[in-house]
Write a protein that holds these residues in place. Structure first.
Motif, PDB file in Angstrom:
ATOM      1  N   ASN A 222      -4.490  17.714  -2.499  1.00 29.11           N
ATOM      2  CA  ASN A 222      -3.595  18.096  -1.552  1.00 29.11           C
ATOM      3  C   ASN A 222      -4.231  18.297  -0.052  1.00 29.11           C
ATOM      4  OD1 ASN A 222      -1.639  18.542  -3.307  1.00 29.11           O
ATOM      5  ND2 ASN A 222      -1.739  20.897  -3.534  1.00 29.11           N
ATOM      6  N   ALA A 223      -5.147  17.188   0.198  1.00 37.42           N
ATOM      7  CA  ALA A 223      -5.987  17.244   1.784  1.00 37.42           C
ATOM      8  C   ALA A 223      -6.069  15.486   2.179  1.00 37.42           C
ATOM      9  CB  ALA A 223      -7.313  17.649   1.232  1.00 37.42           C
ATOM     10  N   PRO A 224      -4.919  14.977   2.620  1.00 37.47           N
ATOM     11  CA  PRO A 224      -4.799  13.825   2.935  1.00 37.47           C
ATOM     12  C   PRO A 224      -5.816  13.465   4.092  1.00 37.47           C
ATOM     13  CG  PRO A 224      -2.729  14.993   3.765  1.00 37.47           C
ATOM     14  CD  PRO A 224      -3.612  15.700   2.921  1.00 37.47           C
ATOM     15  N   LEU A 225      -6.044  14.425   5.003  1.00 33.36           N
ATOM     16  CA  LEU A 225      -6.698  14.090   6.034  1.00 33.36           C
ATOM     17  C   LEU A 225      -8.488  14.036   5.839  1.00 33.36           C
ATOM     18  CD1 LEU A 225      -7.473  13.856   9.279  1.00 33.36           C
ATOM     19  CD2 LEU A 225      -7.669  16.265   9.252  1.00 33.36           C
ATOM     20  N   MET A 226      -8.681  14.886   4.859  1.00 34.44           N
ATOM     21  CA  MET A 226     -10.018  14.775   4.483  1.00 34.44           C
ATOM     22  C   MET A 226     -10.282  13.220   3.594  1.00 34.44           C
ATOM     23  SD  MET A 226     -11.815  14.917   1.079  1.00 34.44           S
ATOM     24  CE  MET A 226     -10.675  16.038  -0.063  1.00 34.44           C
ATOM     25  N   ALA A 227      -9.221  13.063   2.715  1.00 36.08           N
ATOM     26  CA  ALA A 227      -9.364  11.757   2.028  1.00 36.08           C
ATOM     27  C   ALA A 227      -9.402  10.490   3.071  1.00 36.08           C
ATOM     28  CB  ALA A 227      -8.233  11.681   1.016  1.00 36.08           C
ATOM     29  N   ILE A 228      -8.577  10.615   3.892  1.00 35.38           N
ATOM     30  CA  ILE A 228      -8.681   9.365   4.962  1.00 35.38           C
ATOM     31  C   ILE A 228     -10.051   9.165   5.556  1.00 35.38           C
ATOM     32  CG2 ILE A 228      -7.673   8.466   7.063  1.00 35.38           C
ATOM     33  CD1 ILE A 228      -5.058   9.973   6.135  1.00 35.38           C
ATOM     34  N   LEU A 229     -10.578  10.365   6.094  1.00 37.40           N
ATOM     35  CA  LEU A 229     -11.841  10.362   6.831  1.00 37.40           C
ATOM     36  C   LEU A 229     -12.906  10.038   5.778  1.00 37.40           C
ATOM     37  CD1 LEU A 229     -11.612  13.456   8.911  1.00 37.40           C
ATOM     38  CD2 LEU A 229     -11.479  11.246   9.612  1.00 37.40           C
TER      39      LEU A 229
ATOM     40  N   MET B 184      -8.539   4.953  -4.232  1.00 38.48           N
ATOM     41  CA  MET B 184      -9.574   6.158  -4.325  1.00 38.48           C
ATOM     42  C   MET B 184      -8.759   7.134  -3.384  1.00 38.48           C
ATOM     43  SD  MET B 184     -13.174   4.058  -4.374  1.00 38.48           S
ATOM     44  CE  MET B 184     -14.190   5.487  -4.039  1.00 38.48           C
ATOM     45  N   GLY B 185      -8.759   6.801  -2.066  1.00 36.65           N
ATOM     46  CA  GLY B 185      -8.149   7.663  -0.966  1.00 36.65           C
ATOM     47  C   GLY B 185      -6.862   8.427  -1.335  1.00 36.65           C
ATOM     48  N   ALA B 186      -5.867   7.413  -2.019  1.00 35.43           N
ATOM     49  CA  ALA B 186      -4.581   8.114  -2.221  1.00 35.43           C
ATOM     50  C   ALA B 186      -4.716   8.828  -3.250  1.00 35.43           C
ATOM     51  CB  ALA B 186      -3.500   6.860  -2.355  1.00 35.43           C
ATOM     52  N   PHE B 187      -5.260   8.697  -4.308  1.00 38.16           N
ATOM     53  CA  PHE B 187      -5.363   9.472  -5.375  1.00 38.16           C
ATOM     54  C   PHE B 187      -6.045  10.861  -5.253  1.00 38.16           C
ATOM     55  CE2 PHE B 187      -5.765  10.640  -9.900  1.00 38.16           C
ATOM     56  CZ  PHE B 187      -4.758   9.873 -10.539  1.00 38.16           C
ATOM     57  N   LEU B 188      -7.019  10.542  -4.358  1.00 41.69           N
ATOM     58  CA  LEU B 188      -7.832  12.098  -3.967  1.00 41.69           C
ATOM     59  C   LEU B 188      -6.937  12.874  -3.050  1.00 41.69           C
ATOM     60  CD1 LEU B 188     -10.317  13.643  -3.835  1.00 41.69           C
ATOM     61  CD2 LEU B 188     -11.134  12.280  -1.700  1.00 41.69           C
ATOM     62  N   ALA B 189      -6.181  12.390  -1.968  1.00 43.28           N
ATOM     63  CA  ALA B 189      -5.165  12.867  -1.070  1.00 43.28           C
ATOM     64  C   ALA B 189      -4.091  13.750  -2.121  1.00 43.28           C
ATOM     65  CB  ALA B 189      -4.702  12.117  -0.540  1.00 43.28           C
ATOM     66  N   ALA B 190      -3.569  13.066  -3.045  1.00 43.00           N
ATOM     67  CA  ALA B 190      -2.526  13.558  -3.951  1.00 43.00           C
ATOM     68  C   ALA B 190      -3.145  14.840  -4.866  1.00 43.00           C
ATOM     69  CB  ALA B 190      -1.982  12.705  -4.735  1.00 43.00           C
ATOM     70  N   ALA B 191      -4.529  14.605  -5.448  1.00 39.84           N
ATOM     71  CA  ALA B 191      -5.108  15.424  -6.322  1.00 39.84           C
ATOM     72  C   ALA B 191      -5.545  16.813  -5.524  1.00 39.84           C
ATOM     73  CB  ALA B 191      -6.195  14.880  -7.154  1.00 39.84           C
TER      74      ALA B 191
ATOM     75  N   PHE C 277       0.746  -1.226  -0.139  1.00 42.88           N
ATOM     76  CA  PHE C 277      -0.012   0.006  -0.063  1.00 42.88           C
ATOM     77  C   PHE C 277       0.813   1.296   0.044  1.00 42.88           C
ATOM     78  CE2 PHE C 277      -2.917  -3.361   1.547  1.00 42.88           C
ATOM     79  CZ  PHE C 277      -4.097  -2.977   0.765  1.00 42.88           C
ATOM     80  N   VAL C 278       2.308   1.224   0.510  1.00 43.28           N
ATOM     81  CA  VAL C 278       3.002   2.372   0.383  1.00 43.28           C
ATOM     82  C   VAL C 278       3.581   2.550  -0.877  1.00 43.28           C
ATOM     83  CG1 VAL C 278       5.322   2.932   1.006  1.00 43.28           C
ATOM     84  CG2 VAL C 278       3.942   2.017   2.581  1.00 43.28           C
ATOM     85  N   LEU C 279       3.739   1.462  -1.528  1.00 41.04           N
ATOM     86  CA  LEU C 279       4.058   1.412  -3.274  1.00 41.04           C
ATOM     87  C   LEU C 279       2.895   2.265  -4.001  1.00 41.04           C
ATOM     88  CD1 LEU C 279       5.819  -1.877  -3.714  1.00 41.04           C
ATOM     89  CD2 LEU C 279       6.834   0.441  -3.538  1.00 41.04           C
ATOM     90  N   LEU C 280       1.555   1.685  -3.684  1.00 41.55           N
ATOM     91  CA  LEU C 280       0.504   2.147  -4.279  1.00 41.55           C
ATOM     92  C   LEU C 280       0.541   3.824  -4.103  1.00 41.55           C
ATOM     93  CD1 LEU C 280      -2.267   1.974  -5.653  1.00 41.55           C
ATOM     94  CD2 LEU C 280      -3.294   1.155  -3.664  1.00 41.55           C
ATOM     95  N   GLY C 281       0.810   4.158  -2.723  1.00 37.78           N
ATOM     96  CA  GLY C 281       0.646   5.596  -2.539  1.00 37.78           C
ATOM     97  C   GLY C 281       1.558   6.462  -3.105  1.00 37.78           C
ATOM     98  N   ILE C 282       2.936   5.687  -3.407  1.00 36.54           N
ATOM     99  CA  ILE C 282       4.008   6.215  -4.446  1.00 36.54           C
ATOM    100  C   ILE C 282       3.447   6.625  -5.848  1.00 36.54           C
ATOM    101  CG2 ILE C 282       6.340   5.854  -5.320  1.00 36.54           C
ATOM    102  CD1 ILE C 282       7.167   4.655  -2.648  1.00 36.54           C
TER     103      ILE C 282
ATOM    104  N   ALA D  55       1.292   9.267  -0.733  1.00 36.30           N
ATOM    105  CA  ALA D  55       0.718  10.021  -2.050  1.00 36.30           C
ATOM    106  C   ALA D  55       0.691  11.519  -1.964  1.00 36.30           C
ATOM    107  CB  ALA D  55      -0.720   9.598  -2.402  1.00 36.30           C
ATOM    108  N   TYR D  56       0.435  12.049  -0.970  1.00 38.65           N
ATOM    109  CA  TYR D  56       0.402  13.577  -0.637  1.00 38.65           C
ATOM    110  C   TYR D  56       1.770  14.103  -0.866  1.00 38.65           C
ATOM    111  CZ  TYR D  56       0.353  18.048   1.862  1.00 38.65           C
ATOM    112  OH  TYR D  56       0.410  19.181   2.310  1.00 38.65           O
ATOM    113  N   PHE D  57       2.703  13.507   0.070  1.00 37.90           N
ATOM    114  CA  PHE D  57       4.162  13.896  -0.106  1.00 37.90           C
ATOM    115  C   PHE D  57       4.616  13.790  -1.369  1.00 37.90           C
ATOM    116  CE2 PHE D  57       3.690  13.866   4.578  1.00 37.90           C
ATOM    117  CZ  PHE D  57       4.042  15.341   4.919  1.00 37.90           C
ATOM    118  N   VAL D  58       4.361  12.621  -2.135  1.00 40.90           N
ATOM    119  CA  VAL D  58       5.250  12.403  -3.468  1.00 40.90           C
ATOM    120  C   VAL D  58       4.641  13.372  -4.622  1.00 40.90           C
ATOM    121  CG1 VAL D  58       5.118  10.833  -5.242  1.00 40.90           C
ATOM    122  CG2 VAL D  58       5.515  10.064  -3.164  1.00 40.90           C
ATOM    123  N   ALA D  59       3.349  13.668  -4.459  1.00 42.57           N
ATOM    124  CA  ALA D  59       2.640  14.717  -5.351  1.00 42.57           C
ATOM    125  C   ALA D  59       3.164  16.070  -4.905  1.00 42.57           C
ATOM    126  CB  ALA D  59       1.394  14.764  -5.049  1.00 42.57           C
TER     127      ALA D  59
END
Length: 577
Positions: A386-393, A377-384, A242-247, A415-419
């Motif tokens: 720039n709101a990781p907390l919202m995506a997680i929730l 879904m969450g990782a792509f949303l967090a990266a796009a 899942f870390v690789l998926l986030g990247i 995903a957020y930090f890579v983006a």
């Protein structure tokens, strides 16, 4: 008596503050109800127009499958033209006096959203979506809910600060009604729009969001947009996948947004009116849907299908690429709507493909592909966004599974930090603007005097005559001439008042050298000084300029710094804070 009067006054002020806080929460709850009904009206508008045009009340994808290929081709094109005409109409009545977008009305406006323009834009969005446009409906739903809140606040004659908060409550009600995620809806508004989660604003926004969710649940036909399966347990080294998926999501999300921006630029270059451009965008969607009707709509149906059925990877790739093309055509041509839901679609597809690869490489340890689709879904949303907390929730509220939290948090944060590392990109302009402001604020905090030094012509040597100094004073409206030695080292200043008084007191003053008038009270600045230290120097000196030298040990004159440039830097720092 004075003590008693003070105690009574303090008690009364506390009471008024408590009443004001409670009243704000009550109004937030009322706005939650109003916002929910506004989104219901928007949904019904789409369903009614879809039934009128196609005779079907099924999902958009099922409706597209039932249509004959010529109808499937032409309906999105015709819808694009009509939606473009409505949007052109809204632009003609736009006075430009205040922002029409709810985000701008909250952040830089006074909370007042134009009524006619917003209604026309919402109607344009209804036409686009009902005729198969590949765009999210959440944007217009949030806009309508925010508009309802703005109208209510204006009717109650709220001041600008309370009206902005009320509009934020309406926007939160809109996104909650769209996604059945009240906490994520509140965090979306406070994290992305307001920029900070402070209880003074988060409390009312959360109340409005929860109230809207309660209202939506009372309707028999309402159901969450995504039907999430039970998330499997993830143990040990599986988490690394899942870390690789986030990247991967962090690398692809900015590219997806760049593609949408490029599509907008290309459509704007076409020498056509807006309705024709949107008609071309609809025609592209129609042509794609002849081969794959799944590109119609915002993608809810397709995502739900891949979450519960195992699609072959070839079909996943085809659906992903064609959906991206359809979304780029719809959004790029100028259609009104959101890219929030299409972003979730792309994230689910990317995650599912990653899951297929993971199962093929590591079948014994990898969870099913749908688990990667959920986290994707969450990782792509967090990266796009720039709101990781919202995506997680949001994903957590959709799944209501604690099993998802560990891989979801890792995927979204990575995903957020890579983006962020790959460049400045977000699906929301307000986020980009805030990021640029924050970068400017940080830059200004570390700015040094070196960036403010400018060359100066008001320089003379130690042996310069009074006549030469007088000529300099007459040419430049300054109070001091900087005096340097033969090595261009700063030695002090000569004041205008001293030269004037010298000429009046001594007839032969013209022949006196500059060093006889030398003063040493003007302490120079150095390039490595920060703004705070330079400001202290100016506070001890009432003039407009100060000399700048290479260093105190090697005082070669570099130029001068003006108070105006220093204050301007501070003004930009304050504006960016």
């Amino acid at each position: 008596m004075p003590l008693l009067r003070s105690a009574v006054l303090a008690s009364w002020q506390r009471f008024r503050r408590q009443v004001g806080t409670h009243a704000t929460l009550l109004w937030a709850a009322a706005i939650g109800v109003i916002g929910a009904f506004a989104t219901i009206a928007f949904r019904e508008g789409i369903a009614s127009l879809q039934w009128l045009l196609t005779g079907s009340q099924a999902t958009l994808v099922d409706t597209a499958r039932a249509l004959a290929p010529p109808m499937r081709l032409l309906l999105p094109a015709a819808g694009g033209v009509v939606a473009g005409l409505l949007l052109e109409w809204s632009r003609r009545i736009d006075t430009g006096k205040r922002p029409s977008d709810y985000m701008e009305a909250i952040v830089i406006g006074d909370g007042r959203i134009p009524l006619r323009q917003s209604l026309l834009r919402s109607l344009s969005s209804i036409v686009t979506i009902a005729t198969g446009g590949s765009i999210g409906r959440e944007g217009s739903m949030i806009q309508l809910a925010a508009l309802s809140a703005s109208l209510a606040g204006r009717g109650l004659r709220f001041d600008a600060a309370r009206l902005r908060l009320l509009v934020a409550c309406g926007a939160a009600a809109g996104i909650t009604s769209a996604y059945n995620a009240p906490i994520a809806g509140a965090v979306f508004i406070t994290e992305i729009v307001l920029g900070s989660i402070a209880m003074a604003s988060f409390g009312p926004v959360l109340v409005a969001s929860v109230t809207a969710n309660i209202v939506m649940r009372e309707f028999a036909g309402y159901r969450p947009p995504y039907e999430m399966p039970a998330f499997p347990a993830v143990d040990g080294a599986q988490v690394l996948l899942f870390v690789l998926l986030g990247i991967l999501a962090g690398m692809l999300a900015p590219r997806f947004l760049q593609l949408l921006d490029a599509s907008r630029r290309q459509f704007r270059r076409l020498p056509l009116s807006l309705p024709l451009r949107m008609g071309i965008g609809g025609l592209i969607v129609g042509a794609i849907s002849v081969a794959m009707p799944e590109v119609w709509g915002n993608g809810y149906e397709v995502v739900n299908d891949i979450l519960h059925h195992d699609w072959p990877w070839t079909l996943l790739i085809a659906a992903l690429l064609l959906k991206i093309a359809a979304t780029a055509a719809t959004a790029g041509s100028g259609a009104v709507g959101g890219v929030f839901t299409p972003t979730l679609f792309v994230g689910a597809m990317v995650g599912s493909l990653f899951g297929h690869a993971a199962v093929a490489i590591w079948p014994a340890a990898s969870p099913a592909p749908f688990a990667y689709a959920i986290v994707g879904m969450g990782a792509f949303l967090a990266a796009a966004a720039n709101a990781p907390l919202m995506a997680i929730l949001m994903i957590f509220e959709m799944t209501l599974s604690y099993q998802v939290m560990l891989p979801l948090i890792l995927g979204c944060v990575v995903a957020y930090f890579v983006a962020m590392a790959s460049g400045e990109q977000s699906m929301y302009e307000i986020t980009l603007r805030r990021n640029r402001t924050e970068q400017e604020r940080l830059r200004l905090k570390t700015i040094s005097v070196e960036e403010l030094i400018r060359p100066t012509a008001t320089v003379a040597g130690l042996n310069a005559s009074v006549a030469e100094l007088t000529a300099l004073f007459m040419e430049h409206p300054v109070k001091y001439i900087y005096i340097v030695d033969d090595l261009q080292r700063y030695r002090g200043v000569v004041a205008l008042k001293d030269i004037t008084s010298g000429l009046l007191d001594t007839p032969d003053a013209q022949r006196r050298p500059a060093w006889e008038f030398l003063q040493h009270h003007l302490q120079p600045l150095t390039p490595d000084m920060l703004l705070d230290a330079a400001l202290e120097q100016f506070l001890m000196h009432q003039g407009e300029r100060l000399p700048a030298v290479k260093s105190m040990d090697d005082p070669v004159l570099l130029g001068a710094v003006t108070k105006t440039s220093l204050l301007d830097a501070y003004a930009r720092l304050s504006g960016a804070a």
